[in-house]
Design a protein around this motif. Structure first.
Motif, short mmCIF file in Angstrom:
data_model
loop_
_atom_site.label_atom_id
_atom_site.label_comp_id
_atom_site.label_asym_id
_atom_site.label_seq_id
_atom_site.Cartn_x
_atom_site.Cartn_y
_atom_site.Cartn_z
N ARG A 41 0.85 -1.18 0.00
CA ARG A 41 0.00 0.00 0.00
C ARG A 41 0.89 1.23 0.00
NH1 ARG A 41 -4.25 -2.25 4.52
NH2 ARG A 41 -4.77 -4.10 3.30
N ARG A 42 0.50 2.19 -0.80
CA ARG A 42 1.31 3.40 -0.99
C ARG A 42 0.39 4.62 -0.88
NH1 ARG A 42 4.29 4.58 -6.73
NH2 ARG A 42 5.33 6.52 -6.14
N ILE A 43 0.91 5.68 -0.30
CA ILE A 43 0.16 6.93 -0.23
C ILE A 43 1.03 8.05 -0.79
CG2 ILE A 43 0.81 7.54 2.15
CD1 ILE A 43 -2.70 7.99 0.61
N LYS A 44 0.41 8.88 -1.62
CA LYS A 44 1.07 10.04 -2.22
C LYS A 44 0.22 11.27 -1.90
CE LYS A 44 2.49 9.65 -6.47
NZ LYS A 44 2.59 9.33 -7.92
N MET A 45 0.82 12.24 -1.21
CA MET A 45 0.11 13.47 -0.86
C MET A 45 1.09 14.64 -0.85
SD MET A 45 -2.43 12.67 2.31
CE MET A 45 -2.05 11.10 3.04
N TYR A 46 0.51 15.82 -0.95
CA TYR A 46 1.28 17.04 -0.69
C TYR A 46 0.40 18.00 0.09
CZ TYR A 46 -1.22 19.59 -4.37
OH TYR A 46 -2.19 20.21 -5.11
N SER A 47 1.05 18.93 0.76
CA SER A 47 0.33 19.92 1.55
C SER A 47 0.62 21.30 0.98
CB SER A 47 0.78 19.87 3.01
OG SER A 47 0.26 21.00 3.71
N GLY A 48 -0.43 21.98 0.56
CA GLY A 48 -0.28 23.35 0.09
C GLY A 48 0.04 24.30 1.23
N ARG A 49 -0.29 23.91 2.44
CA ARG A 49 -0.05 24.75 3.62
C ARG A 49 1.43 24.76 4.03
NH1 ARG A 49 -4.97 27.32 3.95
NH2 ARG A 49 -6.63 25.81 4.20
N THR A 50 2.06 23.60 3.99
CA THR A 50 3.45 23.50 4.46
C THR A 50 4.46 23.39 3.31
OG1 THR A 50 3.43 21.09 4.60
CG2 THR A 50 2.68 22.32 6.56
N GLY A 51 3.97 23.06 2.11
CA GLY A 51 4.86 22.85 0.99
C GLY A 51 5.52 21.48 1.00
N GLU A 52 5.15 20.63 1.94
CA GLU A 52 5.73 19.29 2.07
C GLU A 52 4.97 18.29 1.21
OE1 GLU A 52 6.92 19.94 6.76
OE2 GLU A 52 5.09 18.84 6.25
N SER A 53 5.66 17.20 0.90
CA SER A 53 5.00 16.10 0.19
C SER A 53 5.48 14.78 0.78
CB SER A 53 5.29 16.16 -1.31
OG SER A 53 6.66 16.03 -1.55
N ILE A 54 4.68 13.75 0.52
CA ILE A 54 5.02 12.40 0.98
C ILE A 54 4.62 11.42 -0.12
CG2 ILE A 54 2.81 12.06 2.19
CD1 ILE A 54 4.42 10.53 4.36
N ASP A 55 5.47 10.48 -0.37
CA ASP A 55 5.22 9.40 -1.32
C ASP A 55 5.89 8.19 -0.71
OD1 ASP A 55 5.07 7.56 -3.35
OD2 ASP A 55 5.86 8.89 -4.90
N THR A 56 5.10 7.37 -0.04
CA THR A 56 5.69 6.27 0.72
C THR A 56 4.87 5.00 0.63
OG1 THR A 56 6.64 5.67 2.86
CG2 THR A 56 4.58 6.88 2.93
N ILE A 57 5.57 3.89 0.61
CA ILE A 57 4.93 2.59 0.79
C ILE A 57 4.91 2.37 2.30
CG2 ILE A 57 5.18 0.09 0.46
CD1 ILE A 57 6.49 0.79 -2.28
N TYR A 58 3.71 2.21 2.85
CA TYR A 58 3.57 2.14 4.31
C TYR A 58 3.09 0.78 4.81
CZ TYR A 58 -1.43 2.68 3.48
OH TYR A 58 -2.72 2.49 3.05
#
Length: 187
Positions: A41-58
């Protein structure tokens, strides 16, 4: 609001199975095909508030990955208070399953994950759509959007997972997903 049964592991696993084995006519067939097939399972997200992103197999073959969960917890923190909690990964499972169903590589935009009681109270004072006992405060909800998919498409994908609550907020252009009881609302 439509209310049905509570969140079930089997229902969510079925959603994952259905997304990876589209030709399988029943969940039981899909479960058999996935056994030992390197499921992840993988999740890909970004935050417009913090400028951070995540793309990880969790999650790999039935096991959550602790390091990935820590990254998710930090990423989904209450950015207003800079506080995080242990996110209920069932909520991430629902978002990941819905993402797979929509067959897109675009990351979700995270609008809200964990909320401290202070942030929830502040948002509640500004909007009638914020629950007093929001599951965001328990780390069991997120509000997401995709530029390449309509709110209706995201809502349908999340609802088809048959797990948790799914709210459609067309005017605000986001979908709420949580791991509470199975229910849906919105227009």
């Amino acid at each position: 609001m439509t209310t049905t049964t509570s969140f079930t592991r089997r229902g969510l696993l079925g959603a994952f199975a259905a997304t990876t084995v589209a030709a399988a006519p029943t969940y039981s067939n899909a479960f058999g095909l996935l056994r030992g097939a390197g499921d992840y399972r993988r999740i890909k997200m970004y935050s417009g508030r913090t400028g951070e992103s995540i793309d990880t197999i969790y999650w790999i073959e039935g096991e959550y990955i602790k390091e990935a969960a820590k990254e998710i917890n930090y990423f989904m923190r209450d950015w207003r208070q800079d506080k995080s909690t242990n996110m209920d990964l069932r909520t991430v499972d629902i978002a990941a399953a819905a993402h797979r169903l929509m067959d897109t590589d675009e990351p979700y935009m995270l609008l809200s994950g964990y909320r401290t009681p202070q942030t929830n109270a502040m948002l509640r004072s500004r909007s009638g759509g914020v629950a007093k006992k929001s599951l965001h405060m328990k780390g069991q909800a997120n509000d997401l959007r995709l530029n390449s998919r309509s709110v209706g498409q995201i809502f349908k994908a999340a609802k088809s997972c048959g797990a948790g609550g799914v709210g459609k907020y067309s005017r605000s252009n986001f979908v709420h997903m949580d791991c509470g009881i199975v229910r849906s609302w919105g227009s």
